[in-house]
Design a protein around this motif. Structure first.
Motif, PDB file in Angstrom:
ATOM      1  N   PRO A  99      23.172  31.784  36.978  1.00 13.19           N
ATOM      2  CA  PRO A  99      24.072  31.050  36.072  1.00 13.19           C
ATOM      3  C   PRO A  99      23.996  29.549  36.318  1.00 13.19           C
ATOM      4  O   PRO A  99      23.785  29.094  37.442  1.00 13.19           O
ATOM      5  N   SER A 100      24.170  28.787  35.249  1.00 11.41           N
ATOM      6  CA  SER A 100      24.087  27.329  35.368  1.00 11.41           C
ATOM      7  C   SER A 100      25.213  26.769  36.226  1.00 11.41           C
ATOM      8  O   SER A 100      25.104  25.659  36.754  1.00 11.41           O
ATOM      9  N   ASP A 101      26.313  27.533  36.370  1.00  7.84           N
ATOM     10  CA  ASP A 101      27.414  27.064  37.210  1.00  7.84           C
ATOM     11  C   ASP A 101      26.982  26.879  38.659  1.00  7.84           C
ATOM     12  O   ASP A 101      27.629  26.154  39.415  1.00  7.84           O
ATOM     13  N   TRP A 102      25.908  27.546  39.039  1.00 11.43           N
ATOM     14  CA  TRP A 102      25.416  27.387  40.403  1.00 11.43           C
ATOM     15  C   TRP A 102      25.047  25.929  40.680  1.00 11.43           C
ATOM     16  O   TRP A 102      25.278  25.421  41.768  1.00 11.43           O
ATOM     17  N   MET A 103      24.441  25.288  39.684  1.00 16.49           N
ATOM     18  CA  MET A 103      24.043  23.903  39.897  1.00 16.49           C
ATOM     19  C   MET A 103      25.261  22.998  40.028  1.00 16.49           C
ATOM     20  O   MET A 103      25.282  22.067  40.834  1.00 16.49           O
ATOM     21  N   VAL A 104      26.296  23.269  39.233  1.00 17.96           N
ATOM     22  CA  VAL A 104      27.526  22.488  39.356  1.00 17.96           C
ATOM     23  C   VAL A 104      28.116  22.675  40.754  1.00 17.96           C
ATOM     24  O   VAL A 104      28.572  21.718  41.389  1.00 17.96           O
ATOM     25  N   ALA A 105      28.075  23.916  41.249  1.00 19.20           N
ATOM     26  CA  ALA A 105      28.564  24.186  42.607  1.00 19.20           C
ATOM     27  C   ALA A 105      27.717  23.457  43.641  1.00 19.20           C
ATOM     28  O   ALA A 105      28.237  22.929  44.633  1.00 19.20           O
ATOM     29  N   ALA A 106      26.401  23.413  43.407  1.00 17.76           N
ATOM     30  CA  ALA A 106      25.510  22.711  44.336  1.00 17.76           C
ATOM     31  C   ALA A 106      25.843  21.221  44.380  1.00 17.76           C
ATOM     32  O   ALA A 106      25.867  20.605  45.451  1.00 17.76           O
ATOM     33  N   PHE A 107      26.116  20.636  43.220  1.00 16.73           N
ATOM     34  CA  PHE A 107      26.477  19.218  43.178  1.00 16.73           C
ATOM     35  C   PHE A 107      27.814  18.980  43.876  1.00 16.73           C
ATOM     36  O   PHE A 107      28.007  17.957  44.546  1.00 16.73           O
ATOM     37  N   ALA A 108      28.757  19.908  43.709  1.00 18.29           N
ATOM     38  CA  ALA A 108      30.052  19.769  44.382  1.00 18.29           C
ATOM     39  C   ALA A 108      29.869  19.807  45.899  1.00 18.29           C
ATOM     40  O   ALA A 108      30.431  18.981  46.634  1.00 18.29           O
ATOM     41  N   LEU A 109      29.070  20.755  46.376  1.00 14.28           N
ATOM     42  CA  LEU A 109      28.823  20.854  47.819  1.00 14.28           C
ATOM     43  C   LEU A 109      28.058  19.639  48.335  1.00 14.28           C
ATOM     44  O   LEU A 109      28.307  19.165  49.450  1.00 14.28           O
ATOM     45  N   SER A 110      27.142  19.128  47.526  1.00  5.54           N
ATOM     46  CA  SER A 110      26.398  17.943  47.960  1.00  5.54           C
ATOM     47  C   SER A 110      27.325  16.739  48.082  1.00  5.54           C
ATOM     48  O   SER A 110      27.135  15.880  48.953  1.00  5.54           O
ATOM     49  N   GLY A 111      28.333  16.671  47.202  1.00  5.68           N
ATOM     50  CA  GLY A 111      29.310  15.589  47.306  1.00  5.68           C
ATOM     51  C   GLY A 111      30.109  15.669  48.594  1.00  5.68           C
ATOM     52  O   GLY A 111      30.352  14.658  49.258  1.00  5.68           O
ATOM     53  N   ILE A 112      30.510  16.881  48.963  1.00  8.61           N
ATOM     54  CA  ILE A 112      31.242  17.061  50.221  1.00  8.61           C
ATOM     55  C   ILE A 112      30.338  16.741  51.410  1.00  8.61           C
ATOM     56  O   ILE A 112      30.711  16.005  52.327  1.00  8.61           O
ATOM     57  N   GLY A 113      29.136  17.302  51.386  1.00  6.99           N
ATOM     58  CA  GLY A 113      28.217  17.099  52.498  1.00  6.99           C
ATOM     59  C   GLY A 113      27.777  15.662  52.673  1.00  6.99           C
ATOM     60  O   GLY A 113      27.425  15.237  53.778  1.00  6.99           O
ATOM     61  N   SER A 114      27.813  14.885  51.584  1.00 10.69           N
ATOM     62  CA  SER A 114      27.345  13.501  51.677  1.00 10.69           C
ATOM     63  C   SER A 114      28.222  12.647  52.583  1.00 10.69           C
ATOM     64  O   SER A 114      27.814  11.560  53.003  1.00 10.69           O
ATOM     65  N   ALA A 115      29.438  13.124  52.898  1.00  7.67           N
ATOM     66  CA  ALA A 115      30.290  12.385  53.837  1.00  7.67           C
ATOM     67  C   ALA A 115      29.647  12.303  55.216  1.00  7.67           C
ATOM     68  O   ALA A 115      30.032  11.470  56.039  1.00  7.67           O
ATOM     69  N   PHE A 116      28.658  13.160  55.467  1.00  7.88           N
ATOM     70  CA  PHE A 116      27.924  13.110  56.735  1.00  7.88           C
ATOM     71  C   PHE A 116      27.271  11.744  56.935  1.00  7.88           C
ATOM     72  O   PHE A 116      27.101  11.281  58.061  1.00  7.88           O
ATOM     73  N   ARG A 117      26.936  11.095  55.835  1.00  7.75           N
ATOM     74  CA  ARG A 117      26.300   9.781  55.907  1.00  7.75           C
ATOM     75  C   ARG A 117      27.182   8.766  56.634  1.00  7.75           C
ATOM     76  O   ARG A 117      26.676   7.816  57.252  1.00  7.75           O
ATOM     77  N   LEU A 118      28.487   8.950  56.557  1.00  7.93           N
ATOM     78  CA  LEU A 118      29.407   8.013  57.197  1.00  7.93           C
ATOM     79  C   LEU A 118      29.176   7.921  58.703  1.00  7.93           C
ATOM     80  O   LEU A 118      29.399   6.871  59.310  1.00  7.93           O
ATOM     81  N   GLY A 119      28.760   9.021  59.308  1.00  8.95           N
ATOM     82  CA  GLY A 119      28.513   9.002  60.744  1.00  8.95           C
ATOM     83  C   GLY A 119      27.415   8.029  61.128  1.00  8.95           C
ATOM     84  O   GLY A 119      27.532   7.282  62.110  1.00  8.95           O
ATOM     85  N   TRP A 120      26.336   8.010  60.348  1.00 10.38           N
ATOM     86  CA  TRP A 120      25.240   7.090  60.644  1.00 10.38           C
ATOM     87  C   TRP A 120      25.593   5.667  60.249  1.00 10.38           C
ATOM     88  O   TRP A 120      25.193   4.705  60.921  1.00 10.38           O
ATOM     89  N   GLU A 121      26.328   5.508  59.155  1.00 11.61           N
ATOM     90  CA  GLU A 121      26.747   4.159  58.766  1.00 11.61           C
ATOM     91  C   GLU A 121      27.703   3.566  59.801  1.00 11.61           C
ATOM     92  O   GLU A 121      27.701   2.353  60.032  1.00 11.61           O
ATOM     93  N   GLU A 122      28.503   4.423  60.430  1.00  7.70           N
ATOM     94  CA  GLU A 122      29.383   3.950  61.499  1.00  7.70           C
ATOM     95  C   GLU A 122      28.561   3.425  62.671  1.00  7.70           C
ATOM     96  O   GLU A 122      28.863   2.370  63.242  1.00  7.70           O
ATOM     97  N   ARG A 123      27.516   4.149  63.030  1.00  5.95           N
ATOM     98  CA  ARG A 123      26.669   3.728  64.152  1.00  5.95           C
ATOM     99  C   ARG A 123      26.028   2.369  63.874  1.00  5.95           C
ATOM    100  O   ARG A 123      25.878   1.542  64.778  1.00  5.95           O
TER     101      ARG A 123
END
Length: 474
Positions: A99-123
């Motif tokens: 289902p195409s909703d899978w891609m929407v879910a993937a984008f939602a999860l990628s948005g959450i996971g992208s907060a990981f970038r803050l750890g490296w930006e902090e360093r």
């Protein structure tokens, strides 16, 4: 043999580059995974991703001051795992009858996971503006190189490698530090609870900068969805130009932001906002690359404002003893909340002329806010905290930093381990190595090892040089 600072730079660049490469693969997965986007509506997916990115950044901001080193490792570990899952779901949604909703879910999860970038930006941020500029620019170049390398792999191998990238980046961030600090259960020192309370910290955030940043990315988000991205999709060249465009545009914006920061920050605004305005006004049909040129133009303008704000936020982190992760999370929330609202606005308005008017209004308001901001004309670091405090005659003059706070700042800037911080705190007060040995119940050789690490990381050779380094925070 690499100096400690050079070794940290290599590690920080590689860690952030792995995240950037992951994002390139996710956004351009159709090159690797056979139409990874499936039938999902790209505009809807972008809005969902922006919304979840803003929410994740807000959650990090609210919890940043209470995250111990161990909790931080767990938090960023979960975020890296979410990023990997997003990649897998995104790839699977392009096959069969998913289902195409899978891609929407993937984008939602990628948005959450992208907060990981803050750890490296902090360093990067705790080491100063110059270090941040060099590290961020190199990260985009290395990240694009990693993306190109992954693109040469077969589809399944590319999926496995790209899904592992966030996990490898997490390992680089925490595992070596855990090994280095083995046997030291103490956590990295933090601000006092009263100072670190989110409500108290929020009052010290330069909100004019945050509002202007949100309005800037409102304009960028609306421009991107309202016309530029549409031009890409209509011609089918979106995936062939988008991998290199963000890397080139971001590197250019970082260099320009650093130069303007050192020279006259206000001039950066006179360049950035017209770039976004031009991208919103010029029809995609006028672009010989069907939107690629306009997309790059808008991206450079938005990124220029973002990095200029980031550099001044680093000033707040350094001079006001603000928690870096908290400041960066608030900044990221402002950026992506503005982008999300801009994309929603473009989707609701639909009419290109109305979208353009909304973009121009948001840019004008942001420019007026920033023009009135007390940027320094000297181009010296530290201008934000000095000038913004001076602009408020009713604000009491801040007391000089205490000796303990200077020690803490030096420890944070040079990434000392918790035990090294303890040794440093005692050593700079004039006590002997024997006293440290008795106080911390460690051997004399261990004291000597910690002192050598402290000297190496801080670029000093003796106690007098350490004391002079502490005076720099006064």
């Amino acid at each position: 043999m690499l100096h400690h600072r050079d070794a940290f730079l290599v590690k920080d660049v590689l860690g952030l580059a792995l995240y950037i490469a992951w994002s390139f693969v996710f956004w351009n997965g159709s090159l690797l995974f056979e139409s990874v986007r499936g039938e999902a509506i790209i505009g809807q997916s972008q809005i969902v991703q922006a919304a979840f990115t803003a929410v994740a950044a807000l959650a990090i901001a609210l919890s940043a001051t209470s995250l111990s080193l161990r909790r931080r490792a767990v938090c960023f570990g979960v975020l890296s795992l979410v990023s990997s899952v997003a990649m897998v779901i995104g790839a699977l949604s392009g096959y069969g009858d998913a289902p195409s909703d899978w891609m929407v879910a993937a984008f939602a999860l990628s948005g959450i996971g992208s907060a990981f970038r803050l750890g490296w930006e902090e360093r990067l941020s705790v080491r100063g503006v110059g270090y941040t500029a060099v590290g961020a620019a190199l990260s985009y170049l290395v990240g694009f190189g990693l993306f190109v390398s992954v693109s040469a792999l077969p589809s399944f191998a590319a999926l496995v490698v790209s899904a592992c990238m966030p996990l490898v980046a997490w390992g680089l961030m925490f595992v070596p530090r855990a090994v280095e600090s083995a046997g030291d259960p103490e956590e990295r020192p933090r601000c006092d609870e009263g100072e670190a309370a989110p409500t108290a910290l929020l009052r010290r955030i330069p909100w004019k900068l945050m509002i202007a940043l949100a309005l800037t990315f409102f304009g960028y988000g609306a421009t991107r969805v309202g016309g530029v991205a549409g031009g890409f999709e209509a011609t089918g060249i979106f995936h062939s130009v988008s991998p290199g465009t963000p890397a080139l545009a971001s590197c250019s914006a970082i260099i320009l932001a650093w130069l303007f920061y050192r020279w006259k920050p206000i001039f950066a605004l006179y360049l950035a906002f017209p770039l976004i305005a031009v991208a919103s006004v010029v029809p995609v049909s006028f672009d010989p690359l069907a939107g690629a040129t306009l997309f790059c133009t808008a991206l450079v303008g938005a990124e220029l404002v973002k990095y200029l704000v980031w550099f001044f936020m680093i000033d707040s982190i350094m001079k006001r003893d603000m928690p870096a992760l908290f400041c960066l999370a608030v900044m990221r929330f402002s950026q992506w909340a503005g982008s999300c609202l801009g994309q929603i606005g473009a989707d609701v308005l639909e009419d290109t002329a109305m979208v353009t008017i909304a973009v121009l209004i948001s840019l004008m308001v942001a420019l007026l806010i920033l023009i009135g901001f007390p940027f320094s004309e000297s181009g010296e670091p530290g201008a934000l905290s000095r000038d913004s405090d001076a602009s408020d005659p009713g604000r009491p003059e801040e007391a000089p930093l205490s000796f303990e706070r200077r020690v803490r700042l030096l420890s944070e800037r040079h990434r000392l381990s918790p035990r090294e911080y303890e040794v440093l705190s005692i050593w700079v007060t004039g006590h002997t190595a024997g006293y440290i040995e008795e106080k911390l119940v460690i051997s004399k050789s261990t004291v000597k090892t910690h002192l050598n690490h402290i000297y190496s990381k801080t670029g000093t050779t003796n106690r007098d040089e350490l004391l002079r380094a502490l005076e720099d925070f006064g």
